[in-house]
Write a protein that holds these residues in place. Sequence first.
Motif, mmCIF file in Angstrom:
data_model
loop_
_atom_site.group_PDB
_atom_site.id
_atom_site.type_symbol
_atom_site.label_atom_id
_atom_site.label_comp_id
_atom_site.label_asym_id
_atom_site.label_seq_id
_atom_site.Cartn_x
_atom_site.Cartn_y
_atom_site.Cartn_z
ATOM 1 N N HIS A 1 0.838 -1.210 0.000
ATOM 2 C CA HIS A 1 0.000 0.000 0.000
ATOM 3 C C HIS A 1 0.869 1.254 0.000
ATOM 4 C CE1 HIS A 1 -2.132 3.307 1.999
ATOM 5 N NE2 HIS A 1 -3.160 2.894 1.287
ATOM 6 N N ASP A 2 1.862 1.288 0.876
ATOM 7 C CA ASP A 2 2.726 2.466 0.967
ATOM 8 C C ASP A 2 3.488 2.709 -0.332
ATOM 9 O OD1 ASP A 2 1.834 2.698 3.557
ATOM 10 O OD2 ASP A 2 3.776 2.265 4.502
ATOM 11 N N LEU A 3 3.749 1.648 -1.092
ATOM 12 C CA LEU A 3 4.436 1.778 -2.382
ATOM 13 C C LEU A 3 3.475 2.130 -3.515
ATOM 14 C CD1 LEU A 3 6.824 -1.294 -2.108
ATOM 15 C CD2 LEU A 3 7.488 1.118 -1.967
ATOM 16 N N GLY A 4 2.173 2.090 -3.214
ATOM 17 C CA GLY A 4 1.179 2.445 -4.209
ATOM 18 C C GLY A 4 0.630 1.273 -5.006
ATOM 19 N N TYR A 5 0.736 0.057 -4.460
ATOM 20 C CA TYR A 5 0.264 -1.137 -5.145
ATOM 21 C C TYR A 5 -0.772 -1.867 -4.304
ATOM 22 C CZ TYR A 5 4.271 -0.653 -8.252
ATOM 23 O OH TYR A 5 5.179 -0.177 -9.167
ATOM 24 N N THR A 6 -1.652 -2.567 -4.989
ATOM 25 C CA THR A 6 -2.525 -3.507 -4.289
ATOM 26 C C THR A 6 -1.796 -4.844 -4.205
ATOM 27 O OG1 THR A 6 -3.598 -4.362 -6.293
ATOM 28 C CG2 THR A 6 -4.579 -2.378 -5.261
ATOM 29 N N LEU A 7 -2.238 -5.689 -3.289
ATOM 30 C CA LEU A 7 -1.648 -7.023 -3.208
ATOM 31 C C LEU A 7 -1.916 -7.827 -4.466
ATOM 32 C CD1 LEU A 7 -2.111 -8.325 0.455
ATOM 33 C CD2 LEU A 7 0.012 -7.754 -0.739
ATOM 34 N N ASP A 8 -3.096 -7.630 -5.079
ATOM 35 C CA ASP A 8 -3.374 -8.312 -6.349
ATOM 36 C C ASP A 8 -2.339 -7.926 -7.402
ATOM 37 O OD1 ASP A 8 -5.584 -9.793 -5.524
ATOM 38 O OD2 ASP A 8 -7.042 -8.353 -6.297
ATOM 39 N N GLU A 9 -1.993 -6.656 -7.459
ATOM 40 C CA GLU A 9 -0.993 -6.203 -8.438
ATOM 41 C C GLU A 9 0.377 -6.807 -8.149
ATOM 42 O OE1 GLU A 9 -2.701 -1.792 -9.635
ATOM 43 O OE2 GLU A 9 -1.583 -2.018 -7.741
ATOM 44 N N VAL A 10 0.771 -6.829 -6.884
ATOM 45 C CA VAL A 10 2.068 -7.394 -6.510
ATOM 46 C C VAL A 10 2.104 -8.884 -6.851
ATOM 47 C CG1 VAL A 10 3.576 -7.930 -4.544
ATOM 48 C CG2 VAL A 10 2.529 -5.669 -4.732
ATOM 49 N N ALA A 11 1.027 -9.585 -6.528
ATOM 50 C CA ALA A 11 0.962 -11.019 -6.822
ATOM 51 C C ALA A 11 1.042 -11.264 -8.330
ATOM 52 C CB ALA A 11 -0.322 -11.617 -6.243
ATOM 53 N N GLN A 12 0.323 -10.477 -9.118
ATOM 54 C CA GLN A 12 0.346 -10.651 -10.568
ATOM 55 C C GLN A 12 1.728 -10.346 -11.133
ATOM 56 O OE1 GLN A 12 -2.361 -11.928 -12.511
ATOM 57 N NE2 GLN A 12 -0.494 -12.286 -13.693
ATOM 58 N N ASN B 1 4.527 -10.732 -9.660
ATOM 59 C CA ASN B 1 5.393 -11.845 -9.305
ATOM 60 C C ASN B 1 5.162 -13.041 -10.218
ATOM 61 O OD1 ASN B 1 5.697 -14.467 -7.260
ATOM 62 N ND2 ASN B 1 7.391 -12.997 -7.257
ATOM 63 N N LEU B 2 3.894 -13.370 -10.473
ATOM 64 C CA LEU B 2 3.597 -14.487 -11.372
ATOM 65 C C LEU B 2 4.099 -14.208 -12.787
ATOM 66 C CD1 LEU B 2 0.011 -15.565 -10.250
ATOM 67 C CD2 LEU B 2 2.194 -16.714 -9.784
ATOM 68 N N ASP B 3 3.953 -12.983 -13.244
ATOM 69 C CA ASP B 3 4.453 -12.608 -14.573
ATOM 70 C C ASP B 3 5.969 -12.761 -14.637
ATOM 71 O OD1 ASP B 3 1.830 -12.005 -15.259
ATOM 72 O OD2 ASP B 3 2.121 -9.818 -15.137
ATOM 73 N N LYS B 4 6.661 -12.312 -13.596
ATOM 74 C CA LYS B 4 8.120 -12.420 -13.548
ATOM 75 C C LYS B 4 8.556 -13.879 -13.593
ATOM 76 C CE LYS B 4 10.219 -12.177 -9.588
ATOM 77 N NZ LYS B 4 10.733 -11.698 -8.295
ATOM 78 N N LEU B 5 7.893 -14.724 -12.794
ATOM 79 C CA LEU B 5 8.253 -16.137 -12.752
ATOM 80 C C LEU B 5 7.932 -16.847 -14.063
ATOM 81 C CD1 LEU B 5 7.141 -16.965 -9.111
ATOM 82 C CD2 LEU B 5 9.470 -16.562 -9.955
ATOM 83 N N ALA B 6 6.801 -16.505 -14.673
ATOM 84 C CA ALA B 6 6.445 -17.100 -15.958
ATOM 85 C C ALA B 6 7.470 -16.726 -17.031
ATOM 86 C CB ALA B 6 5.046 -16.658 -16.377
ATOM 87 N N SER B 7 7.921 -15.476 -17.001
ATOM 88 C CA SER B 7 8.939 -15.039 -17.950
ATOM 89 C C SER B 7 10.235 -15.816 -17.752
ATOM 90 C CB SER B 7 9.195 -13.534 -17.787
ATOM 91 O OG SER B 7 10.295 -13.125 -18.562
ATOM 92 N N ARG B 8 10.617 -16.023 -16.518
ATOM 93 C CA ARG B 8 11.836 -16.793 -16.247
ATOM 94 C C ARG B 8 11.689 -18.237 -16.731
ATOM 95 N NH1 ARG B 8 13.425 -14.784 -10.116
ATOM 96 N NH2 ARG B 8 14.066 -12.680 -10.726
ATOM 97 N N MET B 9 10.519 -18.819 -16.507
ATOM 98 C CA MET B 9 10.287 -20.185 -16.975
ATOM 99 C C MET B 9 10.386 -20.247 -18.495
ATOM 100 S SD MET B 9 9.733 -22.654 -14.785
ATOM 101 C CE MET B 9 8.550 -23.846 -15.367
ATOM 102 N N GLN B 10 9.750 -19.293 -19.155
ATOM 103 C CA GLN B 10 9.751 -19.247 -20.618
ATOM 104 C C GLN B 10 11.162 -19.142 -21.174
ATOM 105 O OE1 GLN B 10 7.464 -15.934 -22.030
ATOM 106 N NE2 GLN B 10 5.947 -17.263 -22.958
ATOM 107 N N ARG B 11 11.990 -18.378 -20.488
ATOM 108 C CA ARG B 11 13.367 -18.155 -20.946
ATOM 109 C C ARG B 11 14.355 -19.143 -20.324
ATOM 110 N NH1 ARG B 11 15.049 -13.742 -18.773
ATOM 111 N NH2 ARG B 11 13.278 -13.366 -17.426
#
Length: 108
Positions: free
Chosen positions: A75-86, A88-98
């Motif tokens: 919240h203090d950083l300006g994000y929702t937990l849903d955004e942070v979770a998404q 993270n999943l996007d980052k991990l999916a990208s790493r898996m893909q590469r």
Amino acid sequence: MTLNEYQDGARSTAIYPQSRQIIYPTLGLTGEAGEVADKVKKVIRDNNDEFTDERKRQIALELGDVLWYAASLAHDLGYTLDEVAQMNLDKLASRMQRDKIHGSGDNR
């Protein structure tokens, strides 16, 4: 309950100086993560690696405190937990893909 609903609920109990946004929840997050680790360590030291239901529950309660501080920091950083979770999943999916899921470093 969704992550954002949890974050909204957590905000209703957030009592710390506005001048310490980001800093306060970061310090709390590291402290609570240490408490989780300490409870796990004590299972190894004192209980022969036996994770009883009660010990798991105590660890889960500390994990809830970790979640509270993570929600507050997001919240203090300006994000929702849903955004942070998404993110993270996007980052991990990208790493898996590469084929970069193994190894270390933030930008692999």
